[in-house]
Every structure is written in C-alpha cells, then in structure tokens.
Scaffold this motif. Structure first.
Motif, PDB file in Angstrom:
ATOM      1  N   GLY A 164       0.794  -1.232   0.000  1.00 29.11           N
ATOM      2  CA  GLY A 164       0.000   0.000   0.000  1.00 29.11           C
ATOM      3  C   GLY A 164       0.820   1.273   0.000  1.00 29.11           C
ATOM      4  O   GLY A 164       0.273   2.367   0.176  1.00 29.11           O
ATOM      5  N   LEU A 165       2.128   1.150  -0.185  1.00 32.63           N
ATOM      6  CA  LEU A 165       2.957   2.365  -0.280  1.00 32.63           C
ATOM      7  C   LEU A 165       2.751   3.016  -1.644  1.00 32.63           C
ATOM      8  O   LEU A 165       2.514   2.323  -2.644  1.00 32.63           O
ATOM      9  CB  LEU A 165       4.439   2.012  -0.125  1.00 32.63           C
ATOM     10  CG  LEU A 165       4.923   1.726   1.298  1.00 32.63           C
ATOM     11  CD1 LEU A 165       6.082   0.757   1.282  1.00 32.63           C
ATOM     12  CD2 LEU A 165       5.336   3.018   1.998  1.00 32.63           C
ATOM     13  N   GLU A 166       2.847   4.327  -1.693  1.00 28.34           N
ATOM     14  CA  GLU A 166       2.888   5.012  -2.993  1.00 28.34           C
ATOM     15  C   GLU A 166       4.346   5.054  -3.403  1.00 28.34           C
ATOM     16  O   GLU A 166       5.205   5.312  -2.560  1.00 28.34           O
ATOM     17  CB  GLU A 166       2.372   6.438  -2.844  1.00 28.34           C
ATOM     18  CG  GLU A 166       0.879   6.510  -2.691  1.00 28.34           C
ATOM     19  CD  GLU A 166       0.434   7.931  -2.422  1.00 28.34           C
ATOM     20  OE1 GLU A 166       1.167   8.870  -2.772  1.00 28.34           O
ATOM     21  OE2 GLU A 166      -0.637   8.071  -1.833  1.00 28.34           O
ATOM     22  N   VAL A 167       4.616   4.822  -4.678  1.00 32.65           N
ATOM     23  CA  VAL A 167       6.020   4.722  -5.094  1.00 32.65           C
ATOM     24  C   VAL A 167       6.378   5.804  -6.105  1.00 32.65           C
ATOM     25  O   VAL A 167       5.666   6.025  -7.085  1.00 32.65           O
ATOM     26  CB  VAL A 167       6.305   3.327  -5.699  1.00 32.65           C
ATOM     27  CG1 VAL A 167       7.755   3.226  -6.143  1.00 32.65           C
ATOM     28  CG2 VAL A 167       5.992   2.224  -4.688  1.00 32.65           C
ATOM     29  N   CYS A 168       7.492   6.482  -5.848  1.00 35.64           N
ATOM     30  CA  CYS A 168       8.052   7.406  -6.847  1.00 35.64           C
ATOM     31  C   CYS A 168       9.525   7.048  -6.998  1.00 35.64           C
ATOM     32  O   CYS A 168      10.063   6.270  -6.204  1.00 35.64           O
ATOM     33  CB  CYS A 168       7.868   8.857  -6.420  1.00 35.64           C
ATOM     34  SG  CYS A 168       8.839   9.338  -4.983  1.00 35.64           S
ATOM     35  N   GLY A 169      10.166   7.603  -8.013  1.00 34.23           N
ATOM     36  CA  GLY A 169      11.577   7.267  -8.175  1.00 34.23           C
ATOM     37  C   GLY A 169      12.237   8.059  -9.279  1.00 34.23           C
ATOM     38  O   GLY A 169      11.601   8.850  -9.978  1.00 34.23           O
ATOM     39  N   THR A 170      13.531   7.808  -9.402  1.00 35.29           N
ATOM     40  CA  THR A 170      14.305   8.465 -10.451  1.00 35.29           C
ATOM     41  C   THR A 170      15.415   7.527 -10.912  1.00 35.29           C
ATOM     42  O   THR A 170      15.869   6.671 -10.136  1.00 35.29           O
ATOM     43  CB  THR A 170      14.923   9.794  -9.936  1.00 35.29           C
ATOM     44  OG1 THR A 170      15.542  10.462 -11.028  1.00 35.29           O
ATOM     45  CG2 THR A 170      15.956   9.567  -8.844  1.00 35.29           C
ATOM     46  N   ASP A 171      15.808   7.691 -12.159  1.00 33.50           N
ATOM     47  CA  ASP A 171      16.908   6.902 -12.721  1.00 33.50           C
ATOM     48  C   ASP A 171      17.268   7.533 -14.060  1.00 33.50           C
ATOM     49  O   ASP A 171      16.392   7.662 -14.925  1.00 33.50           O
ATOM     50  CB  ASP A 171      16.444   5.443 -12.924  1.00 33.50           C
ATOM     51  CG  ASP A 171      17.596   4.526 -13.305  1.00 33.50           C
ATOM     52  OD1 ASP A 171      18.434   4.940 -14.133  1.00 33.50           O
ATOM     53  OD2 ASP A 171      17.667   3.423 -12.775  1.00 33.50           O
ATOM     54  N   PRO A 172      18.537   7.918 -14.254  1.00 33.62           N
ATOM     55  CA  PRO A 172      18.888   8.556 -15.526  1.00 33.62           C
ATOM     56  C   PRO A 172      18.761   7.627 -16.726  1.00 33.62           C
ATOM     57  O   PRO A 172      18.735   8.078 -17.861  1.00 33.62           O
ATOM     58  CB  PRO A 172      20.345   8.998 -15.322  1.00 33.62           C
ATOM     59  CG  PRO A 172      20.852   8.172 -14.206  1.00 33.62           C
ATOM     60  CD  PRO A 172      19.677   7.831 -13.339  1.00 33.62           C
ATOM     61  N   PHE A 173      18.697   6.316 -16.464  1.00 35.74           N
ATOM     62  CA  PHE A 173      18.626   5.370 -17.578  1.00 35.74           C
ATOM     63  C   PHE A 173      17.220   4.838 -17.827  1.00 35.74           C
ATOM     64  O   PHE A 173      17.019   3.932 -18.621  1.00 35.74           O
ATOM     65  CB  PHE A 173      19.588   4.194 -17.332  1.00 35.74           C
ATOM     66  CG  PHE A 173      21.002   4.631 -17.133  1.00 35.74           C
ATOM     67  CD1 PHE A 173      21.720   5.216 -18.160  1.00 35.74           C
ATOM     68  CD2 PHE A 173      21.618   4.487 -15.905  1.00 35.74           C
ATOM     69  CE1 PHE A 173      23.024   5.648 -17.981  1.00 35.74           C
ATOM     70  CE2 PHE A 173      22.921   4.908 -15.702  1.00 35.74           C
ATOM     71  CZ  PHE A 173      23.621   5.497 -16.747  1.00 35.74           C
ATOM     72  N   VAL A 174      16.254   5.365 -17.085  1.00 40.92           N
ATOM     73  CA  VAL A 174      14.868   4.913 -17.271  1.00 40.92           C
ATOM     74  C   VAL A 174      14.030   6.134 -17.613  1.00 40.92           C
ATOM     75  O   VAL A 174      14.162   7.181 -16.975  1.00 40.92           O
ATOM     76  CB  VAL A 174      14.351   4.237 -15.960  1.00 40.92           C
ATOM     77  CG1 VAL A 174      12.871   3.918 -16.054  1.00 40.92           C
ATOM     78  CG2 VAL A 174      15.142   2.966 -15.676  1.00 40.92           C
ATOM     79  N   SER A 175      13.196   6.015 -18.623  1.00 40.65           N
ATOM     80  CA  SER A 175      12.398   7.170 -19.038  1.00 40.65           C
ATOM     81  C   SER A 175      11.169   7.296 -18.150  1.00 40.65           C
ATOM     82  O   SER A 175      10.760   6.329 -17.489  1.00 40.65           O
ATOM     83  CB  SER A 175      11.965   7.011 -20.492  1.00 40.65           C
ATOM     84  OG  SER A 175      11.052   5.954 -20.571  1.00 40.65           O
ATOM     85  N   SER A 176      10.556   8.477 -18.174  1.00 36.38           N
ATOM     86  CA  SER A 176       9.359   8.662 -17.358  1.00 36.38           C
ATOM     87  C   SER A 176       8.265   7.710 -17.833  1.00 36.38           C
ATOM     88  O   SER A 176       7.535   7.139 -17.017  1.00 36.38           O
ATOM     89  CB  SER A 176       8.894  10.117 -17.405  1.00 36.38           C
ATOM     90  OG  SER A 176       8.694  10.496 -18.732  1.00 36.38           O
ATOM     91  N   SER A 177       8.176   7.465 -19.157  1.00 34.64           N
ATOM     92  CA  SER A 177       7.100   6.583 -19.612  1.00 34.64           C
ATOM     93  C   SER A 177       7.337   5.149 -19.147  1.00 34.64           C
ATOM     94  O   SER A 177       6.393   4.430 -18.790  1.00 34.64           O
ATOM     95  CB  SER A 177       6.904   6.662 -21.119  1.00 34.64           C
ATOM     96  OG  SER A 177       8.114   6.436 -21.761  1.00 34.64           O
ATOM     97  N   GLN A 178       8.612   4.719 -19.096  1.00 36.51           N
ATOM     98  CA  GLN A 178       8.888   3.363 -18.590  1.00 36.51           C
ATOM     99  C   GLN A 178       8.509   3.273 -17.109  1.00 36.51           C
ATOM    100  O   GLN A 178       7.926   2.277 -16.672  1.00 36.51           O
ATOM    101  CB  GLN A 178      10.376   3.023 -18.758  1.00 36.51           C
ATOM    102  CG  GLN A 178      10.757   2.715 -20.189  1.00 36.51           C
ATOM    103  CD  GLN A 178      12.260   2.591 -20.356  1.00 36.51           C
ATOM    104  OE1 GLN A 178      13.027   3.366 -19.799  1.00 36.51           O
ATOM    105  NE2 GLN A 178      12.679   1.624 -21.139  1.00 36.51           N
TER     106      GLN A 178
END
Ligand SMILES: O=C(O)C(=O)COP(=O)(O)O
Length: 405
Positions: A164-178
């Motif tokens: 039930g956690l909401e998940v956000c994240g970042t990664d220079p090798f992953v696109s926002s659409s992925q």
C-alpha cells in the motif's frame, strides 16, 4: 578449462560445473595475498568472486587469467580498468539477486516502522513493554522514493505497492514513460524524490556520481521523519554527515546493509559508528544471501563459463568492462510510420541499450523521431548495425546515429 571460485558459491552450480568437465578449484577463504598466490600457482583461466577484492596487482601477476565473473551485481570490488588493460573480461550476473535484495529492503522498512529490533532485544532481556511501541506509524499510504529503478529498484516497487505504499523514483537510464508503465511516479532528480518521500531506498551502483550522495545537503531536502535505506554500497553515504544528521533530527532513521570499510573477513569484530548508532538498523551485507539468489547466481555464472569455454565469448549484457559508458543519439526520418520506430526501440532494448528519452509524439508520416540512449561501446557496434539495417527498411528515409561520447 580451469575455474577458481574464491568465495561462497552455490553447491549445485559447483557440482554442475565439475560434471561439465570444468576443472574447479573452490576455496571461499581466499583473500588478498592468498588469492594472489593461488592465482599464480593454479593458473586458472576463469576467476569467480563475490565481494572478494580483485586488485590490479593480482590481475597483472596472473597471466593465465582470461575472464573474471562477479557472482552478483556490483563490480566495484574488481579493478575493471586493470582487467581491460590486460584484456581480461569482467562480467556480472545482473538481476539474479534482485528479489533477495528487495525482500531485505521490505524487511528494513517494516523493522524501522515497527521497531522490531528493540522488540526482540527487550524480550531477550526479559522485559515486556507494549506501551513503548504504540507510536509506530504504519506504512500504508506513505510515499517510498526509489533512487535507481534498475532490476532491484523495480522489485522493491512491486513489493512496496502490495503493502500500500505510494512509489516514486528516479533513474537517468529509465524514461518517465517506462516508470509510469510500472506505476511509479517519475522525477528527473534524486533531490525531487527527497522532497516528497517518507522513506527513500537507494539502488544505484557505486560510481563517482553516486559516491557520497547521502550527505547533509541531500538530507536537508528530506522530510524531518524520513527513513533512508541503503542496501547498495556503503560509500553512497557520507557517514560523518549522516551521523551528524541522525543526532540533529530525532525523527530521522537509517537502515542499511552496507558500510564504509566493510571487513573482508566473513567473521570478525566490527566496531563502526554507524552500525552501532541507536537510530540505525543494520544487517551484515546479506542482501544477496538467500539460497534462492545464490542458486540463480551460481547457475548464471555456470552458463557464462560454459558459453565461454565453447566460444571464448561473454554475453554483451553481462560484460562490464572493455568498454566505457557512452551516450548516443539516434534519429530516424520516416516516410510513413509503419513499424520503424517501434521496431527500432525493441532492437535498441534487445541490444542492451537503455532508452532514456524518446520524442515520439503521435506517429506522423514524414516525421523524424529521436532517441537518446545510454549504452556501452560494445553495444555501440550493435547499434550501428541496427541503424544500418533501418536505412534499408521500407518507409525509412534516413536513420542516423550520432555518438555523443
Ligand atoms: O551483488 C552485489 O552487488 C552485492 O552487493 C551482493 O554482495 P555479495 O555477493 O553477497 O558479497
């Protein structure tokens, strides 16, 4: 072919290796000088290690060596530059211990929230104190920030969402659409993740860009009661600044599996300011230490050894040296949309490229499409092949590849 396995390793994979006619030397206690000596006396072609350090000196003094396998993900314990200089391949086993690490992360999240280590220790001391734990928040609906959305980050996200956690994240090798396709709110930077998250977990390798990223300025952006989890590498944290922040912010907790100056020995004393801090829950770099992960890694190492013994080749996806990370830009002009772009993207991913960004507004005839990709030099050759192929395809006016260095 002779293989030296110088670390704890799956018994099933060792047996399979011997049954396949490979000469195996297994000694998980080797380290430093003892490893260097055995490399020289036994002259293996392949060396398999986990966290055991493989130095430039060992590499330079082992002329028989052709291939080093990191039976795990991170290769920071291997001098990859020295290996490349000596034409020795280095490969890892990506993704094979991701589930094990993600499971440990969930353990740390729940441990911090419910104060499980204090629960145990009070009971072990013969004390009952139900009232001491009534302030625990619960994790449902809180926001988990994942720094690094590779194989491990994705497994963490799957498990976190089921809690039930909401998940956000970042990664220079992953696109926002992925990221969005995985149900992860995407941010361009770790700083943006820091501002909104209640719990932040790191899943990036140790590189000049990531070293020391858990520091005072990062923590200043975080919420007062943030929980930071580091199961990646000890040197992601500036431990001096981290200790200072743990003192300054009563609500801030840190849980980790990794430390600066981790001992090479499997069992020894470990006096460490962070590990012994009351607001730090630590484990013994056990992220990958499940039987399931060890078997998966052992079988992957075995697969690579067998492939190498037959072909003297290593899968491009596993190969981590003999190349530098590089950036390229691919643009394709199409006469009519067809499958050119979709096909290009699939081929890019197939050849190991991580598509960073794609300006793929709705397909239009006569439009130009661009993808910026981060890839290895090894894969650059493969990409050149794909672009050449695209140029011959019906509907494609021109495909171009610019290597950005
Ligand atoms: O795979 C990794 O990068 C790990 O950190 C696991 O470490 P280990 O193989 O258990 O020494």
């Amino acid at each position: 072919m002779k293989v030296l396995v110088a670390d704890l390793f799956s018994q099933a994979a060792l047996e399979e290796m011997s049954n396949s006619g490979i000469q195996v030397i297994y000694n998980h206690a080797l380290n430093g000088d003892s490893l260097k000596a055995v490399l020289q006396s036994e002259a293996p072609e392949v060396l398999v290690v986990r966290s055991t350090k493989v130095t430039g000196d060992m590499i330079a003094s082992s002329p028989s060596l052709e291939f080093i396998i990191r039976a795990g993900a991170g290769v920071d314990n291997i001098d990859c530059v020295a290996a490349s200089k000596n034409s020795i391949y280095v490969a890892n086993c990506p993704g094979k211990n991701s589930v094990a690490v993600a499971e440990l992360v969930m353990g740390h999240i729940l441990s911090v929230d419910r104060r499980l280590p204090e629960n145990y220790s009070l009971l072990k001391q013969g004390k009952w104190n139900k009232g001491a734990f009534s302030e625990c928040t619960g994790i449902k609906g809180r926001k988990l920030g994942i720094i690094g959305l590779g194989a491990i980050g994705k497994e963490v996200s799957i498990r976190a969402k089921s809690f039930g956690l909401e998940v956000c994240g970042t990664d220079p090798f992953v696109s926002s659409s992925q990221a969005h396709a995985l149900g992860i709110e995407y941010f361009n930077t770790a700083e943006e993740v820091a501002r909104v998250s209640d719990i932040i977990t790191f899943h990036v390798p140790s590189t000049p860009q990531t070293k020391g990223m858990i520091n005072s300025s990062f923590l200043a952006l975080c919420k007062e009661n943030v929980v930071i989890i580091n199961t990646s590498r000890g040197d992601l944290a500036n431990e001096t600044e981290l200790l200072r922040e743990l003192e300054a912010k009563p609500g801030f907790w840190y849980a980790c599996d990794v430390y600066l100056g981790e001992p090479a020995a499997k069992e020894c004393d470990f006096v460490h300011a962070l590990a012994q801090h009351p607001k730090v829950y630590g484990s013994h770099h056990i992220g990958a230490s499940t039987k399931q992960a060890e078997t998966a890694i052992g079988l992957e190492a075995l697969r690579m050894i067998l492939q190498y013994s037959k072909t003297r080749k290593v899968d491009a996806g596993n190969l981590v040296n003999m190349q530098t990370t590089t950036k390229a830009n691919v643009s394709v002009n199409v006469r009519h949309h067809g499958q050119a772009l979709a096909g290009l993207l699939t081929s890019l991913v197939d050849c190991g490229c991580k598509v960073q960004e794609i300006e793929n507004k709705p397909f239009r005839d006569g439009a130009a499409y661009t993808a910026t990709v981060y890839l290895d030099c090894k894969n650059l050759e493969c990409l050149q092949g794909i672009v050449a192929e695209l140029n011959g395809k019906e509907g494609v006016i021109h495909a171009n590849l610019v290597h950005l260095g």
